[in-house]
Design an enzyme around this catalytic site. Structure first.
Site, PDB file in Angstrom:
ATOM      1  N   ASP A   1     -25.717  -2.942  -8.753  1.00  0.00           N
ATOM      2  CA  ASP A   1     -25.126  -4.162  -9.313  1.00  0.00           C
ATOM      3  C   ASP A   1     -23.658  -3.847  -9.586  1.00  0.00           C
ATOM      4  OD1 ASP A   1     -24.210  -6.251 -10.933  1.00  0.00           O
ATOM      5  OD2 ASP A   1     -26.209  -6.634 -11.750  1.00  0.00           O
TER       6      ASP A   1
ATOM      7  N   LYS B   1     -18.957 -14.091 -12.405  1.00  0.00           N
ATOM      8  CA  LYS B   1     -18.037 -13.321 -13.235  1.00  0.00           C
ATOM      9  C   LYS B   1     -16.675 -13.189 -12.533  1.00  0.00           C
ATOM     10  CE  LYS B   1     -21.775 -13.198 -15.626  1.00  0.00           C
ATOM     11  NZ  LYS B   1     -22.762 -12.125 -15.566  1.00  0.00           N
TER      12      LYS B   1
ATOM     13  N   TYR C   1     -28.328  -5.526 -17.218  1.00  0.00           N
ATOM     14  CA  TYR C   1     -28.183  -6.890 -17.733  1.00  0.00           C
ATOM     15  C   TYR C   1     -29.526  -7.376 -18.270  1.00  0.00           C
ATOM     16  CZ  TYR C   1     -27.289 -11.886 -17.643  1.00  0.00           C
ATOM     17  OH  TYR C   1     -27.165 -13.198 -17.987  1.00  0.00           O
TER      18      TYR C   1
ATOM     19  N   ARG D   1     -29.799 -25.768   3.930  1.00  0.00           N
ATOM     20  CA  ARG D   1     -30.454 -24.672   3.198  1.00  0.00           C
ATOM     21  C   ARG D   1     -30.424 -23.392   4.025  1.00  0.00           C
ATOM     22  NH1 ARG D   1     -35.748 -23.976   3.497  1.00  0.00           N
ATOM     23  NH2 ARG D   1     -36.238 -26.188   3.432  1.00  0.00           N
TER      24      ARG D   1
END
Ligand SMILES: *Cc1c(COP(=O)(O)O)cnc(C)c1O
Length: 368
Positions: free
Chosen positions: A164, A189, A92, A40
């Site tokens: 972004d 994406k 978004y 992690r």
């Protein structure tokens, strides 16, 4: 990028191995001489991806997350109750929903502003503004915000400027070079590029201040990508520039064709001279990108009808993969969306351009 993967020192493998171990051996003296403790905190596949993403964006370091939404959440998480964030109003829709449902109730002040109007952004920025969050080009209306102008405003009020960069990718736009402090990606994406791996990232200009808070949240809150997702995403990086340039050129040809089509009311593509953000786009991007929207002549039913008649495009959300996608956007967004009902979002893939032009022409004619 000059090279992509380091050769594996054990077997000399050209393709990077996937390191699934969740834990790493400690030496007799209690140290971790190979640099990894627990997956992690850090693991080889995620690290390789983060180093490559930092290099692509020209940042000092990057933190990878399980999704673009987890990356956005982390950025808002490092703010404090009472801080104020200014966010592009055409961002978004998942980010808008996240803010409204979670961060506003936790005490973050959020102002949704049309950041494509730098004067509106300037008027909204005040002494409590800690973060300016631009999405440019925005999704789905392809609004363009001036990154350099926003950087000046952020600097004046001592705020962090986040951009972004999911739609543009670092191939077409490098926000850190234009004055941003942090870049956010949904690597789901273009970066992973094949519709098969969820992921997100934050890339920071320096390793100071914000960076350590982001890294701490990544480690302690644990919204990390798996080694396999990290590996799939890193695997797509060598082809990123080639995919994005081809898709972007193809998209511009399709957009030009559609802007002459009698069944199309408007084409929202930042490289077309009719687009209000065209000059700013050309000053900060090297091409217009492969995601754009059209407003069909008619109502939501007509738009749905066009999507129903395509054969080469696939009706699906998302973008950035080899398959071209078409989406009636208003019906997938939250109630109260400002997305026009006759808007179709097109994500241009890697098919031959003419096939896509013919497909759209046929679908538009079928609904006349
Ligand atoms: C998809 C997307 C996100 C969210 O990313 P996920 O990987 O789906 O969580 C955020 N911003 C933009 C611009 C996006 O397109």
């Amino acid at each position: 990028m000059t090279h992509f993967n380091a050769i594996d020192s054990w077997y000399g493998a050209i393709a990077a191995p996937i390191s699934l171990s969740t834990t790493f051996e400690r030496a007799e003296d209690g140290t971790y001489p190979r640099g990894y403790e627990y997956a992690r905190d850090d693991n080889p596949n995620r690290r390789a991806l983060e180093v490559a993403l930092a290099e692509l964006e020209g940042g000092e370091d990057a933190a990878a997350f399980a999704s673009g939404s987890a990356a956005a959440m982390t950025l808002f998480q490092v703010l404090r109750p009472g801080d104020e964030a200014i966010v592009s109003d055409d961002c978004y829709f998942g980010v808008r929903e996240m803010l409204n449902h979670f961060f506003v109730p936790w005490g973050l002040g959020v102002r949704f502003v049309d950041t494509s109007d730098t004067q509106q952004l300037e008027a909204a920025a005040g002494p409590n503004t800690r973060l300016i969050f631009l999405e440019t080009p925005s999704n789905p209306q392809l609004r363009i915000s001036d990154i350099r102008g926003a950087a000046r405003i952020a600097q004046r009020c001592g705020a962090v400027l986040a951009v972004d960069n999911t739609a543009a990718t670092p191939i077409l736009q490098r926000p850190l070079d234009l004055g941003a402090d942090v870049v956010i990606h949904s690597t789901t994406k273009y970066i992973s590029g094949h519709h098969d791996a969820m992921g997100g990232a934050l890339v920071t200009r320096t390793r100071e201040g914000l960076w350590s808070a982001i890294r701490r949240a990544q480690k302690l809150c644990g919204c990390i990508p798996s080694p396999f997702a990290s590996w799939l995403t890193a695997r797509a990086l060598p082809s990123l520039a080639h995919r994005v340039r081809y898709q972007s050129e193809s998209a511009l040809k399709i957009a030009q064709e559609l802007s002459r089509h009698p069944s199309v009311e408007r084409v929202l593509h930042p490289w077309l001279p009719a687009h209000p953000g065209c000059d700013v786009a050309r000053a900060q991007m090297s091409a217009g990108g492969a995601l754009f929207s059209i407003l069909v002549k008619g109502d939501a039913n007509r738009a749905m009808g066009v999507a129903a008649h395509v054969k080469v495009f696939t009706r699906a959300t998302s973008f950035g993969g080899p398959e071209s996608l078409i989406e009636h956007r208003a019906s997938i967004e939250a109630p109260g969306t400002k997305t026009p009902p006759n808007l179709l979002r097109l994500a241009i893939g890697l098919e031959e351009t003419q096939l896509l032009i013919d497909d759209l022409d046929r679908a538009l004619k079928a609904t006349e």
